[in-house]
Enzyme design. Sequence first.
Site, PDB file in Angstrom:
ATOM      1  N   ASP A   1      86.379  45.212 -46.769  1.00 44.43           N
ATOM      2  CA  ASP A   1      85.624  44.234 -47.551  1.00 44.43           C
ATOM      3  C   ASP A   1      84.889  43.339 -46.558  1.00 44.43           C
ATOM      4  O   ASP A   1      85.152  43.382 -45.351  1.00 44.43           O
ATOM      5  CB  ASP A   1      86.594  43.430 -48.439  1.00 44.43           C
ATOM      6  CG  ASP A   1      85.880  42.528 -49.438  1.00 44.43           C
ATOM      7  OD1 ASP A   1      84.655  42.671 -49.616  1.00 44.43           O
ATOM      8  OD2 ASP A   1      86.554  41.665 -50.032  1.00 44.43           O
TER       9      ASP A   1
ATOM     10  N   CYS B   1      84.519  47.063 -52.128  1.00 40.45           N
ATOM     11  CA  CYS B   1      84.307  46.522 -53.473  1.00 40.45           C
ATOM     12  C   CYS B   1      82.870  46.062 -53.704  1.00 40.45           C
ATOM     13  O   CYS B   1      82.481  45.831 -54.844  1.00 40.45           O
ATOM     14  CB  CYS B   1      85.282  45.379 -53.732  1.00 40.45           C
ATOM     15  SG  CYS B   1      85.035  43.983 -52.631  1.00 40.45           S
TER      16      CYS B   1
ATOM     17  N   ARG C   1      84.257  49.523 -62.648  1.00 35.87           N
ATOM     18  CA  ARG C   1      84.502  48.167 -63.141  1.00 35.87           C
ATOM     19  C   ARG C   1      84.236  48.121 -64.639  1.00 35.87           C
ATOM     20  O   ARG C   1      84.981  47.514 -65.412  1.00 35.87           O
ATOM     21  CB  ARG C   1      83.597  47.149 -62.417  1.00 35.87           C
ATOM     22  CG  ARG C   1      83.885  46.958 -60.938  1.00 35.87           C
ATOM     23  CD  ARG C   1      85.226  46.284 -60.719  1.00 35.87           C
ATOM     24  NE  ARG C   1      85.308  44.997 -61.385  1.00 35.87           N
ATOM     25  CZ  ARG C   1      84.878  43.833 -60.867  1.00 35.87           C
ATOM     26  NH1 ARG C   1      84.351  43.802 -59.650  1.00 35.87           N
ATOM     27  NH2 ARG C   1      84.993  42.693 -61.541  1.00 35.87           N
TER      28      ARG C   1
ATOM     29  N   GLN D   1      88.953  44.295 -59.979  1.00 40.85           N
ATOM     30  CA  GLN D   1      88.495  45.187 -58.905  1.00 40.85           C
ATOM     31  C   GLN D   1      89.591  46.188 -58.552  1.00 40.85           C
ATOM     32  O   GLN D   1      89.336  47.375 -58.374  1.00 40.85           O
ATOM     33  CB  GLN D   1      88.120  44.349 -57.670  1.00 40.85           C
ATOM     34  CG  GLN D   1      87.581  45.182 -56.527  1.00 40.85           C
ATOM     35  CD  GLN D   1      86.259  45.848 -56.873  1.00 40.85           C
ATOM     36  OE1 GLN D   1      85.323  45.186 -57.290  1.00 40.85           O
ATOM     37  NE2 GLN D   1      86.177  47.164 -56.715  1.00 40.85           N
TER      38      GLN D   1
ATOM     39  N   HIS E   1      91.921  39.472 -57.337  1.00 41.21           N
ATOM     40  CA  HIS E   1      90.765  40.110 -57.988  1.00 41.21           C
ATOM     41  C   HIS E   1      91.299  41.337 -58.745  1.00 41.21           C
ATOM     42  O   HIS E   1      91.019  42.485 -58.368  1.00 41.21           O
ATOM     43  CB  HIS E   1      89.724  40.496 -56.946  1.00 41.21           C
ATOM     44  CG  HIS E   1      88.348  40.721 -57.484  1.00 41.21           C
ATOM     45  ND1 HIS E   1      88.039  40.610 -58.831  1.00 41.21           N
ATOM     46  CD2 HIS E   1      87.182  41.046 -56.865  1.00 41.21           C
ATOM     47  CE1 HIS E   1      86.756  40.852 -59.010  1.00 41.21           C
ATOM     48  NE2 HIS E   1      86.213  41.119 -57.833  1.00 41.21           N
TER      49      HIS E   1
ATOM     50  N   ARG F   1      85.625  33.223 -63.241  1.00 40.73           N
ATOM     51  CA  ARG F   1      85.499  33.384 -61.779  1.00 40.73           C
ATOM     52  C   ARG F   1      85.484  31.989 -61.182  1.00 40.73           C
ATOM     53  O   ARG F   1      84.593  31.185 -61.480  1.00 40.73           O
ATOM     54  CB  ARG F   1      84.235  34.149 -61.400  1.00 40.73           C
ATOM     55  CG  ARG F   1      83.976  34.114 -59.905  1.00 40.73           C
ATOM     56  CD  ARG F   1      82.956  35.104 -59.437  1.00 40.73           C
ATOM     57  NE  ARG F   1      83.496  36.456 -59.473  1.00 40.73           N
ATOM     58  CZ  ARG F   1      82.966  37.485 -58.819  1.00 40.73           C
ATOM     59  NH1 ARG F   1      81.894  37.318 -58.076  1.00 40.73           N
ATOM     60  NH2 ARG F   1      83.502  38.684 -58.893  1.00 40.73           N
TER      61      ARG F   1
HETATM   62  N1   CP Z   1      83.043  43.323 -56.405  1.00 44.78           N
HETATM   63  C1   CP Z   1      82.656  42.247 -57.137  1.00 44.78           C
HETATM   64  O1   CP Z   1      83.484  41.522 -57.709  1.00 44.78           O
HETATM   65  O2   CP Z   1      81.315  42.089 -57.218  1.00 44.78           O
HETATM   66  P1   CP Z   1      80.569  40.769 -57.750  1.00 44.78           P
HETATM   67  O3   CP Z   1      80.968  39.654 -56.830  1.00 44.78           O
HETATM   68  O4   CP Z   1      79.114  41.097 -57.690  1.00 44.78           O
HETATM   69  O5   CP Z   1      81.030  40.510 -59.158  1.00 44.78           O
END
Ligand code: CP
Length: 324
Positions: free
Chosen positions: A235, A275, A303, A142, A139, A112
């Site tokens: 979002d 998300c 997820r 997701q 992403h 990340r």
């Molecule tokens: N939706 C998502 O990626 O959540 P986090 O940022 O908590 O990993």
Amino acid sequence: MLATVADAALRGRSVLTVVDLSPSEIGTVLGLAGHLKSARAADQLPLLRGKTLGMLFEKPSLRTRVSFEVGMTQLGGHALIAHGSDFMVGSRESPEDAARVLSRYVDAIVVRTHAHEPLRRFATAATVPVINGLSAAAHPCQALADLLTIKDRFDTLAGLRLAYVGDSRNNVAASLAEAALMSGISVTFGCPPTHRPSEAFLTHLQQLGKPHGATVRAFTSAIRAVRDVDVVYTDIWTSMGEEHLAERNAAALLPYRVTAELMATAARHALFMHCLPAHREQEVASEVIDGPQSVVFDQAENRLHVQKALLVALLTDLRGIPTQ
Ligand code: CP
């Protein structure tokens, strides 16, 4: 159906964006995810016994971090995490050096990070699969979980219609639209001109949807974007790292808040998706996210299932494993 030789072609690959997978490979991952989800924990094979997943997080995470770690445990493997102070893609050492080192220790890596380009360099140098756990551009995990959530509810993907309302240039919107169009779901964006996807990205999306009979359009009217759709998605208005834009975004995106009135213009059976994390009474009204049309916690659960499936697909030859 058991996995085919073509499905096994996923082994050893990296997934930085949705388009790193073909539509058929997305179907394989979703099929395997559905199998892993329906199997009772005791029936699940330790498909990743002895494997280690390295997780490198420059930014905060709840769902991504915990679901990958739990997924590895459930599959008989192990996960470890390094946070920003230990690991910054391209700052303490080059992305290439970090990737080469980590490839000597672990079997796959989730990253990340802020910028997408250092992640791309990292994945190119790595000799094990690299999975994008969120970058500025994409992403994909997701988006795969979102497809599984929609498929669980409608039993199909092709022919559905999805509206994304709000900041339509962000990473979640980009990956969701790619995944939807590659699966035959038509997409509408509801956003002001300041938050509209670029013309180049809209053209890219059109090309993804064309073979599947799916279309993409962007509207400045939220009501026009949402009219009669099967899924309404939003979002947060300001992505991580862009907090200095929060006030400007809130002013521009206020007309795109998902309210009960807006949901009423979608199909009666429409789902509300987000998300998470969410800001109630900002991008979505509490009565919508906490209401009967909301599937946000199914998305969060999924997820776990899609990431387990992705890990199994990237780290094994899928021999004898059900993928439908
Ligand atoms: N939706 C998502 O990626 O959540 P986090 O940022 O908590 O990993």
